[in-house]
Design a protein around this motif. Structure first.
Motif, PDB file in Angstrom:
ATOM      1  N   TYR B  35       0.672  -1.029   0.698  1.00 14.64           N
ATOM      2  CA  TYR B  35      -0.330   0.092   0.239  1.00 14.64           C
ATOM      3  C   TYR B  35       1.450   1.310  -0.192  1.00 14.64           C
ATOM      4  O   TYR B  35       1.907   0.929   0.406  1.00 14.64           O
ATOM      5  CB  TYR B  35      -0.749  -0.286   1.410  1.00 14.64           C
ATOM      6  CG  TYR B  35      -1.691  -1.093   1.411  1.00 14.64           C
ATOM      7  CD1 TYR B  35      -1.997  -1.928   1.643  1.00 14.64           C
ATOM      8  CD2 TYR B  35      -3.734  -0.517   1.033  1.00 14.64           C
ATOM      9  CE1 TYR B  35      -2.746  -3.462   1.612  1.00 14.64           C
ATOM     10  CE2 TYR B  35      -4.784  -1.643   0.693  1.00 14.64           C
ATOM     11  CZ  TYR B  35      -4.023  -2.813   0.770  1.00 14.64           C
ATOM     12  OH  TYR B  35      -5.287  -3.550   0.942  1.00 14.64           O
ATOM     13  N   GLN B  37       0.729   5.430   1.764  1.00 11.76           N
ATOM     14  CA  GLN B  37       0.545   6.579   2.212  1.00 11.76           C
ATOM     15  C   GLN B  37       0.867   7.836   1.402  1.00 11.76           C
ATOM     16  O   GLN B  37       2.628   7.868   1.957  1.00 11.76           O
ATOM     17  CB  GLN B  37      -0.208   6.028   3.225  1.00 11.76           C
ATOM     18  CG  GLN B  37      -0.709   7.302   4.378  1.00 11.76           C
ATOM     19  CD  GLN B  37      -0.301   6.930   5.803  1.00 11.76           C
ATOM     20  OE1 GLN B  37       0.101   6.014   6.144  1.00 11.76           O
ATOM     21  NE2 GLN B  37      -1.723   6.911   6.226  1.00 11.76           N
ATOM     22  N   GLY B  40      -0.725  12.921   5.182  1.00 14.34           N
ATOM     23  CA  GLY B  40      -2.489  13.266   5.374  1.00 14.34           C
ATOM     24  C   GLY B  40      -3.042  12.149   4.709  1.00 14.34           C
ATOM     25  O   GLY B  40      -4.295  12.565   5.038  1.00 14.34           O
ATOM     26  N   ARG B  41      -3.207  11.096   4.727  1.00 21.69           N
ATOM     27  CA  ARG B  41      -4.363  10.238   3.435  1.00 21.69           C
ATOM     28  C   ARG B  41      -3.835   9.124   4.218  1.00 21.69           C
ATOM     29  O   ARG B  41      -3.459   8.383   4.596  1.00 21.69           O
ATOM     30  CB  ARG B  41      -3.727  10.825   2.211  1.00 21.69           C
ATOM     31  CG  ARG B  41      -3.447  11.858   0.993  1.00 21.69           C
ATOM     32  CD  ARG B  41      -4.874  12.732   1.243  1.00 21.69           C
ATOM     33  NE  ARG B  41      -5.564  12.666   0.514  1.00 21.69           N
ATOM     34  CZ  ARG B  41      -6.707  12.273  -0.584  1.00 21.69           C
ATOM     35  NH1 ARG B  41      -5.005  13.686  -1.429  1.00 21.69           N
ATOM     36  NH2 ARG B  41      -7.558  12.486  -1.071  1.00 21.69           N
ATOM     37  N   GLY B  42      -5.640   8.507   3.466  1.00 25.72           N
ATOM     38  CA  GLY B  42      -5.345   7.136   3.555  1.00 25.72           C
ATOM     39  C   GLY B  42      -4.433   6.339   2.722  1.00 25.72           C
ATOM     40  O   GLY B  42      -4.180   6.780   1.914  1.00 25.72           O
ATOM     41  N   LEU B  43      -4.302   4.663   3.350  1.00 27.08           N
ATOM     42  CA  LEU B  43      -3.772   4.285   1.994  1.00 27.08           C
ATOM     43  C   LEU B  43      -4.360   3.495   0.913  1.00 27.08           C
ATOM     44  O   LEU B  43      -5.370   3.696   1.147  1.00 27.08           O
ATOM     45  CB  LEU B  43      -3.062   2.961   3.327  1.00 27.08           C
ATOM     46  CG  LEU B  43      -2.417   2.874   4.306  1.00 27.08           C
ATOM     47  CD1 LEU B  43      -2.830   3.750   5.047  1.00 27.08           C
ATOM     48  CD2 LEU B  43      -1.894   1.626   4.603  1.00 27.08           C
ATOM     49  N   HIS B  45      -4.145   0.896  -2.235  1.00 30.72           N
ATOM     50  CA  HIS B  45      -3.741  -0.486  -2.524  1.00 30.72           C
ATOM     51  C   HIS B  45      -3.152  -0.370  -3.924  1.00 30.72           C
ATOM     52  O   HIS B  45      -3.516   0.561  -4.363  1.00 30.72           O
ATOM     53  CB  HIS B  45      -5.178  -1.131  -2.933  1.00 30.72           C
ATOM     54  CG  HIS B  45      -4.524  -3.288  -2.829  1.00 30.72           C
ATOM     55  ND1 HIS B  45      -4.469  -3.133  -4.107  1.00 30.72           N
ATOM     56  CD2 HIS B  45      -4.363  -3.713  -2.596  1.00 30.72           C
ATOM     57  CE1 HIS B  45      -3.872  -4.505  -4.441  1.00 30.72           C
ATOM     58  NE2 HIS B  45      -3.883  -5.136  -2.762  1.00 30.72           N
ATOM     59  N   SER B  86       4.789   7.122   1.554  1.00 29.25           N
ATOM     60  CA  SER B  86       4.919   6.027   2.446  1.00 29.25           C
ATOM     61  C   SER B  86       4.995   4.751   2.040  1.00 29.25           C
ATOM     62  O   SER B  86       3.741   4.915   1.917  1.00 29.25           O
ATOM     63  CB  SER B  86       4.440   5.962   4.037  1.00 29.25           C
ATOM     64  OG  SER B  86       5.748   7.250   4.983  1.00 29.25           O
ATOM     65  N   PHE B  88       3.782   1.114   2.569  1.00 27.82           N
ATOM     66  CA  PHE B  88       3.962  -0.442   3.383  1.00 27.82           C
ATOM     67  C   PHE B  88       2.998  -1.503   3.135  1.00 27.82           C
ATOM     68  O   PHE B  88       2.570  -2.029   1.982  1.00 27.82           O
ATOM     69  CB  PHE B  88       2.241  -0.022   4.366  1.00 27.82           C
ATOM     70  CG  PHE B  88       2.615   1.221   5.743  1.00 27.82           C
ATOM     71  CD1 PHE B  88       2.422   2.522   4.407  1.00 27.82           C
ATOM     72  CD2 PHE B  88       2.897   0.999   6.544  1.00 27.82           C
ATOM     73  CE1 PHE B  88       2.710   3.374   5.700  1.00 27.82           C
ATOM     74  CE2 PHE B  88       2.773   2.059   7.141  1.00 27.82           C
ATOM     75  CZ  PHE B  88       2.904   3.378   6.595  1.00 27.82           C
TER      76      PHE B  88
END
Lengths: 113, 112
Positions: B35, B37, B40-43, B45, B86, B88
């Protein structure tokens, strides 16, 4: 249209207060989740619901109570907020109970003073 | 406990270079996902690789999985400033159905 929306985006409150975070998804997914991201960016699952039924309940203090009125909504209520609850809380959804592709909301940054 | 651990924690590269990050995990998995990111945002896919797959491609992304070493790598080729984010890894363990466990991420900065 936003697929997974959560409100509010920011939440600043005093210790001991009770607060709620709301989440809605318009993807028609069966499963919804709450994740907590700490200051080191580590993301940890808290709860998951499948068709309004609680599936996963991690070791979370019982001050945290999720509620799913229908499969498109999963809200998170937190009682007696503590300093350690400060984090970013993410709602997510997936098509089935198997989390093969999660769709995340943009997060709620909770600051407990 | 934390399942996935990314390495390095941070990576700084120039536009056009390739970015490689690794993920190690501890127990048997059904699949491994990556994922992204943005701040300041959501992850979001990116890609999923199943336990019986060794390599997968999606655009400029290449993911490998070595189940014998319990590790995966994500390669972003010809990076762009917009790849700054980032990244993940997340695993679904075979004995924890429905639970996707994340690492702490690799922070990638791509400078023009």
């Amino acid at each position: 249209d936003t697929a997974v929306s959560q409100t509010p985006k920011y939440l600043v409150t005093q210790m001991g207060n009770d607060k709620s975070i709301k989440c809605e998804q318009n993807l028609g997914h069966d499963t919804m989740y709450w994740y907590k991201q700490d200051s080191k960016k580590f993301l940890k699952i808290m709860f998951s619901y499948n068709n309004k039924e609680l599936i996963i309940n991690e070791t979370v203090p019982n001050r945290f109570s999720p509620k799913s009125p229908d499969k498109a909504h999963l809200n998170l209520h937190i009682n007696s907020l503590e300093l350690g609850d400060s984090a970013v809380y993410f709602c997510a959804s997936s098509h089935t109970g198997s989390p093969e592709k999660l769709f995340f909301g943009s997060g709620t940054q909770l600051s407990v003073l | 406990s934390q399942q996935g651990e990314e390495d390095p924690q941070a990576l700084s590269i120039q536009e056009g270079e390739n970015a490689t990050m690794n993920c190690s995990y501890k127990t048997s998995i059904n699949n491994l996902q990556w994922y992204r990111q943005n701040s300041g945002r959501g992850l979001v896919h990116l890609i999923l690789i199943r336990s019986n797959e060794r390599e997968k491609h999606s655009g400029r992304l290449r993911v490998t999985l070595d189940t014998s070493k319990k590790s995966s790598s994500l390669l972003i080729t010809a990076s762009r400033a917009a790849d700054t984010a980032s990244y993940f890894c997340a695993t679904e363990q075979t004995d924890s159905w429905g639970k996707l466990q994340f690492g702490a991420g690799t922070q990638v900065v791509v400078t023009p």
